[in-house]
Design a protein around this motif. Structure first.
Motif, PDB file in Angstrom:
ATOM      1  N   ALA A 263       0.697  -1.198   0.049  1.00  0.00           N
ATOM      2  CA  ALA A 263      -0.065  -0.149  -0.109  1.00  0.00           C
ATOM      3  C   ALA A 263       0.847   1.323  -0.110  1.00  0.00           C
ATOM      4  O   ALA A 263       0.238   2.329   0.229  1.00  0.00           O
ATOM      5  N   LEU A 264       2.093   1.062  -0.226  1.00  0.00           N
ATOM      6  CA  LEU A 264       2.986   2.026  -0.303  1.00  0.00           C
ATOM      7  C   LEU A 264       2.636   2.963  -1.768  1.00  0.00           C
ATOM      8  O   LEU A 264       3.048   4.151  -1.676  1.00  0.00           O
ATOM      9  N   GLU A 265       2.225   2.140  -2.561  1.00  0.00           N
ATOM     10  CA  GLU A 265       1.949   2.886  -3.783  1.00  0.00           C
ATOM     11  C   GLU A 265       0.508   3.427  -4.104  1.00  0.00           C
ATOM     12  O   GLU A 265       0.333   4.351  -3.845  1.00  0.00           O
ATOM     13  N   GLN A 266      -0.330   2.360  -4.345  1.00  0.00           N
ATOM     14  CA  GLN A 266      -1.711   2.827  -4.663  1.00  0.00           C
ATOM     15  C   GLN A 266      -1.826   4.088  -5.125  1.00  0.00           C
ATOM     16  O   GLN A 266      -2.217   5.132  -4.482  1.00  0.00           O
ATOM     17  N   GLU A 267      -1.778   4.196  -6.383  1.00  0.00           N
ATOM     18  CA  GLU A 267      -1.947   5.735  -7.032  1.00  0.00           C
ATOM     19  C   GLU A 267      -3.365   6.191  -7.252  1.00  0.00           C
ATOM     20  O   GLU A 267      -4.207   5.455  -8.171  1.00  0.00           O
ATOM     21  N   THR A 268      -3.824   6.833  -6.402  1.00  0.00           N
ATOM     22  CA  THR A 268      -5.314   7.375  -6.314  1.00  0.00           C
ATOM     23  C   THR A 268      -5.256   8.644  -6.788  1.00  0.00           C
ATOM     24  O   THR A 268      -6.372   9.343  -7.083  1.00  0.00           O
ATOM     25  N   THR A 269      -4.120   9.478  -6.827  1.00  0.00           N
ATOM     26  CA  THR A 269      -4.104  10.883  -6.896  1.00  0.00           C
ATOM     27  C   THR A 269      -3.027  11.103  -8.186  1.00  0.00           C
ATOM     28  O   THR A 269      -2.048  10.641  -8.121  1.00  0.00           O
ATOM     29  N   LEU A 270      -3.855  11.861  -9.107  1.00  0.00           N
ATOM     30  CA  LEU A 270      -2.677  12.273 -10.338  1.00  0.00           C
ATOM     31  C   LEU A 270      -2.486  13.736  -9.871  1.00  0.00           C
ATOM     32  O   LEU A 270      -3.114  14.609  -9.507  1.00  0.00           O
ATOM     33  N   ARG A 271      -1.188  14.101 -10.560  1.00  0.00           N
ATOM     34  CA  ARG A 271      -0.683  15.504 -10.050  1.00  0.00           C
ATOM     35  C   ARG A 271      -0.073  16.070 -11.313  1.00  0.00           C
ATOM     36  O   ARG A 271       0.585  15.327 -12.258  1.00  0.00           O
ATOM     37  N   ALA A 272      -0.123  17.072 -11.660  1.00  0.00           N
ATOM     38  CA  ALA A 272       0.877  17.999 -12.601  1.00  0.00           C
ATOM     39  C   ALA A 272       0.893  19.381 -12.212  1.00  0.00           C
ATOM     40  O   ALA A 272      -0.004  20.019 -11.926  1.00  0.00           O
TER      41      ALA A 272
END
Lengths: 223, 223
Positions: free
Chosen positions: B121-130
């Motif tokens: 659960a270190l990863e779990q990409e739920t947010t995208l950013r730019a």
DNA sequence: AGACCCCGATGAAACTGCTTGTTGTCGAAG
DNA sequence: CTTCGACAACAAGCAGTTTCATCGGGGTCT
């Protein structure tokens, strides 16, 4: 196999180096980014093992510079962070693989061997290079000596065509056919015009000229 | 350790399964994507080994569905292709690691062990950013410079698509395909219209523009 | 009814190809 | 060896065309 390890933490680097030497490889170790870049460009290595965080010159920057200079040596990137974004940055910068710290030595070894075994230039399809010029077909970005150049669509197409046949002379007729998709002579100098514009952006601001004219024949790109 | 292998090629799957069993793991094998999804969601696995190309349900889709359902089991993706793009797609879809075929068994083993060891659960990409823009896929919230922006469904989908391929140019056709799910040219300017609306909310109130148009090609998001 | 989305029109901006005049190069004649 | 003419390549400006951004109307689904 000849390997270069660029890593500032001596505990890690000696650990890696010893292991790899035990497997029979020739291993060079440098501790900062600037030395790394020098060493990587001068020595002929099979694989580079590159820490992402480095003093003097950050690993990612080093990698980009290296790729920018046309060096395609396989790179394994070591990163302390595990976020997907960092990996993507790494891959985008031209890394062939990455490894998140901490890792077992067997894992490193496996990947290094995989990289060395892999027929190179299998990746390359997305980026064209000539000297310090880089053209990324996906992001549609062109850079030279680290500086971004923006091209009009036709200029982009023309440069792409020339880069794809780097070194070979392209006649006006070939260019018309490939870039303009016309198979007759339009009796104008479209090609010359666009070459001229392209040069103004790609060559004029820099010291060496990549786009060469072969009088009586056509044009050629060469580093 | 309990592992699931989803792979349609029986030669490969038995090869993998046998090797892992010899290392003392419990290995389940299924041959298509649909079964894989069912199995993955019901069984408690330590690592999933997932082929990218699968009958019934493609590996990437399976993975996305799994992640969408909140399942964070580490996934090692097997891919036949070596292009950077495919890796990025894989990582974006939520894979924790990938392996390009053909591979040595030792390599697979090393990676599976690494994944299992890694704190989950270190990863779990739920947010995208730019840049200063953040898009939370779970709460469906978009903020820029701390300020909340609310988007219509289509606008949200469009922005999400662009963010997921941050930096890469997306053509009108690609966007139509991905966001509108239509594979023909509707002969209208839907895309432009929505880009325009999106810009009005996302870019106009701020100083730097994230959504860039690449004339003659498409659009790109970049910080 | 309200929200959302698609469509077509319009104007603006960007891009391209042509024209024209200039510069560079080569070879033959003086 | 120099000069001249012809031809090739180059550069800049201009105008037609294409592409893009924006807006409001009207359709559709909830």
């Amino acid at each position: 196999m000849k390997l270069l390890v660029v890593e500032d933490d001596t505990t890690t680097s000696t650990y890696i180096a010893r292991g790899l030497r035990e497997e029979g490889h020739a291993v060079d170790v440098v501790a900062d980014g600037r030395d790394g870049l020098v060493q990587a460009t001068t020595g002929q290595y099979d694989v580079l093992i590159l820490d992402r965080m480095l003093p003097e010159l950050d690993g990612l920057t080093l990698l980009k510079t290296l790729r920018g200079a046309g060096n395609a040596t396989p790179v394994l990137l070591l990163t302390a962070m595990g976020a997907v974004d960092d990996r993507i940055d790494g891959l985008n910068a031209g890394a062939d693989d990455y490894l998140v710290k901490p890792f077992a030595f067997g894992e490193l070894s496996a990947r290094v061997n995989a990289l060395a075994r892999r027929p190179q230039a299998l990746e390359q399809e997305t980026t064209l290079r000539a000297g310090d010029l880089t053209m990324d077909l996906i992001t549609r970005r062109v850079t030279r000596a680290g500086q971004e150049i923006d091209l009009l669509p036709r200029e982009f197409a023309l440069l792409e065509h020339l880069l794809r046949r780097k070194g070979r002379v392209q006649t006006r007729t070939m260019l018309l056919e490939a870039v303009w998709d016309i198979s007759f002579d339009p009796m104008t100098n479209v090609v010359e015009t666009h070459i001229s514009r392209l040069r103004a952006k790609v060559d004029r601001p820099f010291d060496t000229e990549l786009i060469q004219t072969v009088r009586g024949a056509g044009y050629r790109i060469d580093a």
